[in-house]
Every structure is written in structure tokens, then in C-alpha cells.
Write an enzyme that holds these catalytic residues in place. Structure first.
Site, short mmCIF file in Angstrom:
data_model
loop_
_atom_site.label_atom_id
_atom_site.label_comp_id
_atom_site.label_asym_id
_atom_site.label_seq_id
_atom_site.Cartn_x
_atom_site.Cartn_y
_atom_site.Cartn_z
N THR A 291 0.80 -1.23 0.00
CA THR A 291 0.00 0.00 0.00
C THR A 291 0.83 1.29 0.00
O THR A 291 1.24 1.77 -1.04
CB THR A 291 -0.99 0.01 1.20
OG1 THR A 291 -0.27 -0.21 2.39
CG2 THR A 291 -2.05 -1.04 1.05
N ASP B 222 -0.96 -11.95 5.82
CA ASP B 222 0.49 -11.92 6.05
C ASP B 222 0.98 -13.15 6.83
O ASP B 222 2.18 -13.37 6.95
CB ASP B 222 0.90 -10.65 6.80
CG ASP B 222 1.19 -9.49 5.85
OD1 ASP B 222 1.22 -9.72 4.62
OD2 ASP B 222 1.40 -8.37 6.32
N GLY C 31 5.33 -2.34 -0.32
CA GLY C 31 5.89 -3.35 -1.22
C GLY C 31 5.85 -4.76 -0.66
O GLY C 31 6.56 -5.63 -1.15
N1 GLU Z 1 0.86 -5.96 5.04
C1 GLU Z 1 2.14 -6.05 4.39
C2 GLU Z 1 3.24 -5.98 5.43
O1 GLU Z 1 3.01 -5.48 6.48
C3 GLU Z 1 2.29 -5.05 3.29
C4 GLU Z 1 2.68 -3.66 3.75
C5 GLU Z 1 2.60 -2.73 2.55
O2 GLU Z 1 3.42 -2.84 1.66
O3 GLU Z 1 1.66 -1.93 2.52
O4 GLU Z 1 4.30 -6.44 5.19
#
Ligand code: GLU
Length: 436
Positions: A247, A289, A334
Site C-alpha cells: 500500500t 500476512d 511493497g
Molecule cells: N501488510 C504487508 C506488510 O506489512 C504489506 C505492507 C505494505 O506494503 O503496505 O508487510
């Protein structure tokens, strides 16, 4: 403090190609949830570039938060609506999609508390590098890779030798991440060991100038690192498990020198696809995750789901200090590539001498203990690839990795803000309140 966000939600912003594309990528899911479709698919389609995207429900949600505080979520009417939405997902009865009800209760929300954890810290070339502690794997993995690379003077290497070292250090750090990092409330996570120079030294000796490590590389043992001179490969090798989507990241500094590096995520763009009706926000799908299954049944996976357990993140908000003075802060979305993006950007800037904006813009490579390293087009089409392949590297293309932002402290208390020049149509870097 919430007024500007409330205003933005009410008055709207101009849709750009990135926002339209991100919505289009979610169209099939969004259309199955009427509250989501109503918000994001005006007339059944993603909003047109140049149109104004407004979210009056979200404006009202912010106003409610401003009035009642976060208790509105944890104990109040917003929380009640979240729980109702999770327990009875508002899916279009005509949709073919199987949407399982969740088990969230009002009591879960009431008893939720954020954790105040010490950050990870490591010394890199005389600077203090602070990161996010487990259950994020960001802080430990960035620190381990930096420590592995610290004995090599990266400023003197050719581009090919530099990339080779960076790729190999990432590969090793991901082997250890997979074996050791999960929620410390449920697992023994050796944060100190993983970020120690002694452990990194027992892993750095695996890297050869003229050969490439075979993935999956086995993990080492940070609780009991191999002695000086002997390389640690005692663990059982397992591939890296499923890695989440991504995000947003923000980095800000104020005139007093406070710095915030903030990765805000609902796991993937569009989250679960489920908008809380009447409230204007999407619910996350952060539980993806977790590892869905152990990477290898013979190896303990610290990231299996469990009651009350937090999934392993890769978020790597990073703040670099010189003594007590901020030098630099950065981060990126990412998913698991966050770790390599933050690492590569730090190295580009601190070791390779690139100005921060160039360090961010430089084409990225991402190795996560897999047979192939991902390359952005700039490296895929560049002269380095053939030379790296001759060493034994294997690559695949990834059109775009990460979306970093950073701030750097300049002399005289001034700050430099930097963001992507091209990725996602260019990021945003600015002075928000210039001195008059
Ligand atoms: N939820 C994932 C993490 O915490 C993606 C975070 C992101 O890239 O927004 O690793």
C-alpha cells in the site's frame, strides 16, 4: 488534527492514472460488495482520470472521531459497525464469490491495545539505524543485511560487484527471516541475535566474489552463532512463504527535528474489498500476512496463524541517527520487497553517494531467498545483467518495485524531502508549511 482529512474526504481529490488503475485492479472484487461498488465504481466503472473522488461517509467518520476520540472505534458505534460487517459481510446476494464471515467480537475491539515496543537498532558505519521490531521482519532483516555488508567498502566496488553483494546479503537475511521472525508474544524471536554483528559475521562469510549462493539458503542460528571464521549453515533450508501485497508509506519531519516514518497499510490496495456501509472505509486483509502453510513441514515456521497472534509484516520504516541527530528517514510499501527497497535505498545513499532522490529513483533488484532475483526494467535492460548472469545470478522481471519516500536533514536545520520520480506516476515530496 483530523480537519484537513475531513475536508479532503468531503471536497475530494482529482483521480490520477494510478488511483484509477488500482481501482480497476480491484473491480471484480469491489463490484460484489454494494457499499464498495457505490463508493469506488461510480456507474459501475472505476472513476475517470481527472474526475473528483469524494467520500462524504469518510468525512463523517473523521468528524465522529474528532468529536468522540478513538473510543468510537474500540468501544463505540464505529466498532459496532465494523463487527457487524465482519460477522455478516455485506455481499451482493447475486455475487458468485464465497465470502466467509469473520469471528471478530466487540470484546476483541474493546480489549485491543497497541504495543509500545523498543525499535530494532544496529550500528552501520558509525550511524544508528532504527527499525520496526517483530512482529515486523523489517527492522531485523534490514539490520542483518547491513551488518553483513558492513565489512565490505561498497563505495569502491563496480556497479556489478555492488549489486552482487547487495543481492547475496538480502538472500541470507531472508533465509533467517523465514526461520526466526514471527510474533514475539507467541514465538521465541531472537531480535538481539539477528541484529548482532557477531551473527552477521557468521553469515557474511558465505558470500563469494565469483559465485552465487544457491537458494533456498539454510538459516543460521542467531541464538548460538558459529564461531569466528566458520560460516553458519546449520539450519534446514526452506523457501520463502507467500508474501503479501502492498500500500503506502509516508515520511515527515517538523521544524523541531521530530521525524516520523510511517507505513500505513490495509495489507493490499483495496484491503478485503469490504467497505463498512455508511462509514466510507475498507476493512483490511492483513491476516494474509500469515504463512498459509509451513514453508517446509520439516521446519518450524514462526509465522503460522494462532489465536491472538499477529502476522509477520515486512514494514521497514527506518530512521537513521548520528548520535542523537537525525540524518535520514525512509520507508516504502511493497510487501516483502519493502525490506530490499529500504536496504537498497540506504546503500545507494550512504555508501554509493547518490543524492536521496536518485537513491530512491535508481532501478531496483529484489532477492528474497528465491532462485531468481527480481529486476525492474532499468536493470533488466541494463549492462549489469549479463555480467551478473555470468557470475551465476538468475533473474526475472518485475515492472515496478516499491514506492519510497524519505527525508534528509541538511545543515542549518533544513530538510530535504524526496519521493519517487516515476513509480506510481511520481510521489509527493514537499514543504507543507513553508516559513513565511
Ligand atoms: N501488510 C504487508 C506488510 O506489512 C504489506 C505492507 C505494505 O506494503 O503496505 O508487510
Amino acid at each position: 488534527m483530523l480537519k484537513p482529512a475531513e475536508r479532503l474526504a468531503r471536497d475530494g481529490f482529482t483521480v490520477d492514472p494510478t488511483f484509477r488503475q488500482q481501482t480497476a485492479d480491484n473491480q471484480a472484487r469491489f463490484k460484489d460488495f454494494p457499499a464498495t461498488a457505490k463508493l469506488f465504481l461510480p456507474g459501475g466503472e472505476p472513476p475517470a482520470v481527472g474526475s473528483t473522488f469524494r467520500n462524504p461517509d469518510l468525512a463523517r467518520t473523521y468528524a465522529l472521531l474528532a468529536e468522540k476520540g478513538v473510543g468510537a472505534i474500540y468501544k463505540g458505534e464505529l466498532g459496532r459497525d465494523i463487527v457487524d460487517t465482519v460477522r455478516k459481510p455485506p455481499v451482493d446476494p447475486k455475487a458468485q464469490r464465497v465470502v466467509r464471515a469473520g469471528d471478530l467480537t466487540a470484546e476483541d475491539l474493546r480489549s485491543y491495545a497497541t504495543k509500545r515496543q523498543a525499535p530494532t537498532r544496529t550500528d552501520y558505519r558509525g550511524l544508528d539505524v532504527y527499525g520496526m521490531a517483530p512482529s515486523s521482519s523489517g527492522g531485523t532483516s534490514v539490520a542483518e543485511a547491513l551488518n553483513i555488508l558492513e565489512k565490505t567498502d561498497l563505495s569502491k566496488l563496480s556497479d556489478v560487484d555492488y549489486l552482487h553483494r547487495y543481492i547475496e546479503a538480502s538472500r541470507i537475511a531472508f533465509a533467517d527471516r523465514g526461520r526466526w521472525v514471527g510474533d514475539p508474544a507467541a514465538e521465541d524471536v531472537p531480535t538481539k541475535g539477528l541484529t548482532s554483528q557477531r551473527f552477521a559475521d557468521s553469515r557474511a562469510c558465505l558470500i563469494k566474489d565469483d559465485a552465487v549462493l544457491k537458494s533456498p539458503v539454510p538459516p543460521g542460528d542467531p541464538n548460538n552463532p558459529a564461531g569466528p571464521g566458520s560460516c553458519d549453515t546449520r539450519g534446514h533450508a526452506a523457501p520463502t512463504t507467500y508474501e503479501g501485497e502492498n500500500t503506502t508509506h509516508l515520511t515527515v519531519a517538523d521544524k523541531w527535528g521530530n521525524v516520523v516514518a510511517y507505513t500505513l497499510t490495509i495489507e493490499q490496495t483495496g484491503g478485503s474489498g469490504i467497505t463498512v456501509p455508511g462509514r466510507g472505509f475498507l476493512l483490511n486483509n492483513e491476516l494474509t500476512d500469515f504463512s498459509f502453510a509451513p514453508a517446509d513441514p520439516a521446519v518450524h515456521d514462526p509465522n503460522l496463524p494462532g489465536p491472538g497472534k499477529r502476522p509477520r509484516s515486512s514494514m521497514s520504516p527506518t530512521i537513521v541517527l548520528d548520535g542523537h541527530k537525525p540524518v535520514l528517514a525512509l520507508g516504502s510499501p511493497g510487501g516483502a520487497t519493502i525490506i530490499t527497497t529500504v536496504l537498497q535505498t540506504l546503500l545507494n545513499h550512504l555508501d554509493r553517494g547518490m543524492p536521496l532522490v536518485d537513491a530512491i529513483a535508481a532501478p531496483r533488484a529484489s532477492q528474497r531467498n528465491a532462485a531468481q532475483t527480481e529486476l525492474e526494467p532499468g536493470l533488466w535492460n541494463g549492462p549489469e545483467r549479463a555480467k551478473l548472469e555470468a557470475l551465476g545470478h538468475s533473474f526475472k522481471q518485475n515492472p515496478e518495485i516499491g514506492a519510497a519516500t524519505g527525508v534528509q536533514r541538511l545543515s542549518g536545520g533544513r530538510w530535504l524531502a524526496a519521493a519517487e520520480t516515476e513509480r506510481r506516476g511520481g510521489g509527493s515530496a514537499m514543504v507543507v508549511s513553508p516559513k513565511r
